[in-house]
Design an enzyme around this catalytic site. Structure first.
Site, short mmCIF file in Angstrom:
data_model
loop_
_atom_site.label_atom_id
_atom_site.label_comp_id
_atom_site.label_asym_id
_atom_site.label_seq_id
_atom_site.Cartn_x
_atom_site.Cartn_y
_atom_site.Cartn_z
N CYS A 2 30.55 40.15 -20.01
CA CYS A 2 30.66 41.53 -19.58
C CYS A 2 30.11 42.42 -20.70
CB CYS A 2 32.06 41.99 -19.25
SG CYS A 2 32.82 41.04 -17.95
N TRP A 73 30.59 39.58 -15.94
CA TRP A 73 30.62 38.12 -15.79
C TRP A 73 32.03 37.83 -15.33
CZ3 TRP A 73 33.15 33.77 -17.65
CH2 TRP A 73 32.50 32.55 -17.42
N ASN A 99 35.83 44.61 -21.10
CA ASN A 99 35.26 43.30 -21.42
C ASN A 99 36.37 42.48 -22.07
OD1 ASN A 99 33.13 42.19 -24.15
ND2 ASN A 99 33.81 41.06 -22.39
N GLY A 100 36.75 41.38 -21.42
CA GLY A 100 37.81 40.55 -22.00
C GLY A 100 38.77 40.11 -20.92
N HIS A 509 24.22 1.19 -22.17
CA HIS A 509 25.65 1.11 -21.84
C HIS A 509 25.99 1.99 -20.64
CE1 HIS A 509 26.34 -1.32 -25.34
NE2 HIS A 509 25.72 -0.42 -26.08
N LYS A 608 25.49 35.03 -22.03
CA LYS A 608 25.05 34.67 -23.37
C LYS A 608 26.21 34.67 -24.36
CE LYS A 608 21.33 35.08 -26.48
NZ LYS A 608 21.10 33.64 -26.28
C1 G6P Z 1 27.02 30.53 -24.21
C2 G6P Z 1 25.52 30.66 -24.20
C3 G6P Z 1 24.90 29.54 -25.01
C4 G6P Z 1 25.48 29.52 -26.41
C5 G6P Z 1 27.00 29.42 -26.39
C6 G6P Z 1 27.60 29.65 -27.77
O1 G6P Z 1 27.39 29.42 -23.47
O2 G6P Z 1 25.03 30.64 -22.88
O3 G6P Z 1 23.51 29.73 -25.07
O4 G6P Z 1 24.96 28.43 -27.10
O5 G6P Z 1 27.54 30.43 -25.54
O6 G6P Z 1 27.31 30.95 -28.17
P1 G6P Z 1 27.25 31.45 -29.66
O7 G6P Z 1 26.95 32.91 -29.57
O8 G6P Z 1 28.61 31.18 -30.23
O9 G6P Z 1 26.21 30.69 -30.37
#
Ligand code: G6P
Length: 613
Positions: A2, A73, A99-100, A509, A608
């Site tokens: 968000c 989100w 956001n949260g 495996h 993200k």
């Molecule tokens: C989300 C993003 C990923 C990222 C991960 C960790 O899942 O979609 O691309 O690697 O968070 O985020 P950070 O900001 O902690 O690297």
């Protein structure tokens, strides 16, 4: 997850909010909405879908000087229009974006239901604005006081912005657990954002709110900041080091492609002033004061999520090989709930592009409580992880906007390489000769990535042939095993094709059962990385009619002869190959996703920055 934006000033809030939301869309894009103070009332427009859909709904000439906006989100409640933010209080006189997660929203909701409140949405946020109004109306307190009193009763994480139709020239914002930045323009306008991207067009003077702070913004007056327990704070303004160009696509069809192509520069930037091959030195100012602590540590634990966790895995190989320090790599979400055995002899390194990932942050806080030294490897300057760790190294990759992480990963790996090398040199576990050779080769990496990018057309052709595949397997050994994981993750994230990364030898495996003529297998087979063993693995796949796409060192003939397609990367020290081998895998995922017509920069269901558990 968000994104929130707010505007309070002399101009029109609408373009600021819409542009701001577009810049924050990487944080979530299930729904979007805005609330404006127009005349004596609040006007809310919101919609399921992306910011562009919201923009299309707005009447031409819409204008207001106070407003808040949100891109979502979904956590509580499906991503429909009713659940979209902003949410209104029962009287319709207060609006909130959030956001949260409000963890105790059920308790608060129960209390409010008993008082006769009726809720339109399933969200925790609507409960919060009802609760704020309940206090506002019953205790004759001012809006900031009511927000403050409400937040004291809230358990959870939030960045919020609240506006009121009764106080058109004001806004109340607060943060705990989710980031919030307040920009102050030269004319006194306030622009609020989940990160600095929505602000940069209007001002470079910002205040990064601290945990448990609440700010009262009034038109034409300086901001007033207090802690939730009512201590006054004098806000320390900082200058933003961010350009608008860095936030634009600059001619590329997608941010992801731009960011893949930026890697020669971003890797260079993460080494600048740190790698000094001429002097035979690696200098890491950010952690210099803690080097002895690191050398004496009994082990290092790297904590991260997603791509950052993969960078940690590469780091494990680097640190163990070069600095001979035992390393464990943990998912933030597992680490924090496992009652891990950590003590003052441990160093915990949090790896995070955003510096805000809730699970990584919580893992670090736990380790801090248990007495470990915390270091951060973050991209976003001033982010929570950067601030809560004892020391750290910024990756300096520049803003990463595509949801699938690319340049942030190679920058993280670069920083980890520098750290491992520095510690190895201090400890004497890497010979001077090897250290010098590694420094020379690392210095060359940006140029070598440039060379890898020249295979783009070839990779595009390969992508076209395999974009209809239902599954992909990615194999690597040693330091390139995490690269295989990262390649598979990239493909999954943006093309929605199922892909798995595996250590090449583990294939027998289990995954070998999946191999038939329809299964493309991407194999990282660089010259020095257990080459003969990998050749055997490839034979095993060929014997079952699998299709081999290999990433090999320049000049390779053996693997090439066995492969259906080969992508060459320049020769370099095996420890540095992840920085090169990752790039063709990023491009392969990108072209497959584009070929399938996917929304590459905003893949479905993802965000993200994941600021919820
Ligand atoms: C989300 C993003 C990923 C990222 C991960 C960790 O899942 O979609 O691309 O690697 O968070 O985020 P950070 O900001 O902690 O690297």
């Amino acid at each position: 997850m968000c994104g929130i934006v707010g505007y309070l000033g002399a101009g029109n809030a609408v373009p600021v909010l819409i542009n701001g939301l577009k810049r924050l869309e990487y944080r979530g894009y299930d729904s979007a909405g805005l609330a404006l103070v127009t005349g004596e009332a609040l006007q809310v427009t919101k919609n399921k879908g992306k910011v562009a859909d919201l923009e299309a709904m707005l009447p031409p000439g819409l204008s207001a000087s106070t407003g808040i906006a949100h891109t979502r989100w979904a956590t509580h409640g499906e991503p429909n229009t009713v659940n979209a933010h902003p949410h209104l209080s029962p009287s319709g006189r207060l609006a909130i974006v959030h956001n949260g997660i409000i963890e105790n929203y059920n308790v608060l909701k129960e209390y409010l239901l008993q008082k006769g409140h009726v809720f339109r949405s399933e969200t925790d946020t609507e409960v919060l604005i009802h609760f704020i109004e309940d206090i506002y109306r019953s205790s004759a307190s001012s809006l900031p006081e009511a927000v403050q009193m409400a937040l004291r009763r809230v358990v959870g994480a939030y960045a919020i912005a609240v506006i009121s139709a009764d106080e058109p020239g004001t806004m109340v914002v607060a943060r705990k657990g989710s980031p919030l930045v307040i920009g102050v323009a030269a004319n006194g306008d306030f622009i609020v954002g989940s990160d600095a991207a929505p602000l940069v067009e209007y001002t470079k003077t910002v205040y990064y709110m601290d945990e448990n702070e609440i700010a009262y913004l009034q038109r034409g007056k300086p901001m007033e900041v207090r802690t939730l327990d009512d201590r006054p704070v004098s806000p320390k303004l900082t200058e933003l080091d961010l350009s608008i160009e860095a936030l634009e696509k600059e001619g590329y069809p997608h941010f992801m492609l731009k960011e893949i192509y930026e890697q020669p520069r971003s890797v260079h930037d993460s080494m600048r002033g740190r790698l000094l091959p001429g002097k035979g030195m690696v200098k890491l100012g950010g952690i210099q004061a803690y080097e002895n602590h690191l050398l004496e540590s009994r082990r290092i634990i790297m904590v991260g999520c997603g791509t950052s966790w993969h960078a940690g895995l590469v780091g494990e190989y680097l640190f163990e090989e070069l600095a001979r320090i035992p390393v464990e790599v943990e998912y933030g979400s597992e680490f924090r709930y496992r009652n891990p055995i950590i003590g003052p002899g441990d160093v915990v390194i949090g790896i995070s592009q955003s510096g805000e990932t809730a699970d990584t942050l919580a893992g670090l806080r736990l380790a801090k409580e248990k007495g470990a030294l915390l270091l951060g490897i973050c991209n976003v300057v001033g982010s929570s992880i950067a601030r809560e760790t004892h020391a750290g190294i910024y990756t300096h990759a520049g803003p990463e906007i595509g949801v699938a992480s690319t340049k942030a990963f190679t920058a993280q790996v670069t920083v980890l390489t520098l750290m491992a090398l520095r510690l190895g040199m201090l400890k004497g576990t890497v010979s001077e000769q090897r250290a010098r050779a590694l420094m020379r080769e690392l210095d060359q990496v940006p140029e070598l990535i440039e060379k890898v990018l020249q295979s783009d057309l070839l990779i595009q052709q390969i992508a076209r042939q395999y974009q209809q595949a239902k599954n992909f397997l990615y194999l690597g050994r040693g330091i390139n095993f995490p690269v295989a994981l990262e390649g598979a993750l990239k493909l999954k994230e943006i093309s929605y094709i199922h892909a798995e990364g595996y250590p090449a030898a583990e294939m027998k495996h289990g995954p070998i059962a999946l191999i038939d003529e329809n299964m493309p297998v991407v194999v990282i087979a660089t010259r020095k990385g257990n080459y003969d063993k990998i050749v055997s693995n490839i034979m095993e796949i060929k014997a079952r009619n699998g299709k081999i796409i290999s990433i090999v060192s320049e000049g390779d003939t053996q693997v090439k002869a066995l492969s259906d397609h080969t992508i060459e990367i320049p020769q370099t020290d095996e420890m540095l190959t992840p920085l090169l081998a990752t790039v063709p895998l990023q491009l392969l995922a990108y072209h497959i996703a584009v070929g399938l017509g996917r929304d590459v920069d905003k893949p479905r269901n993802l965000a993200k920055s994941v600021t919820v558990e």
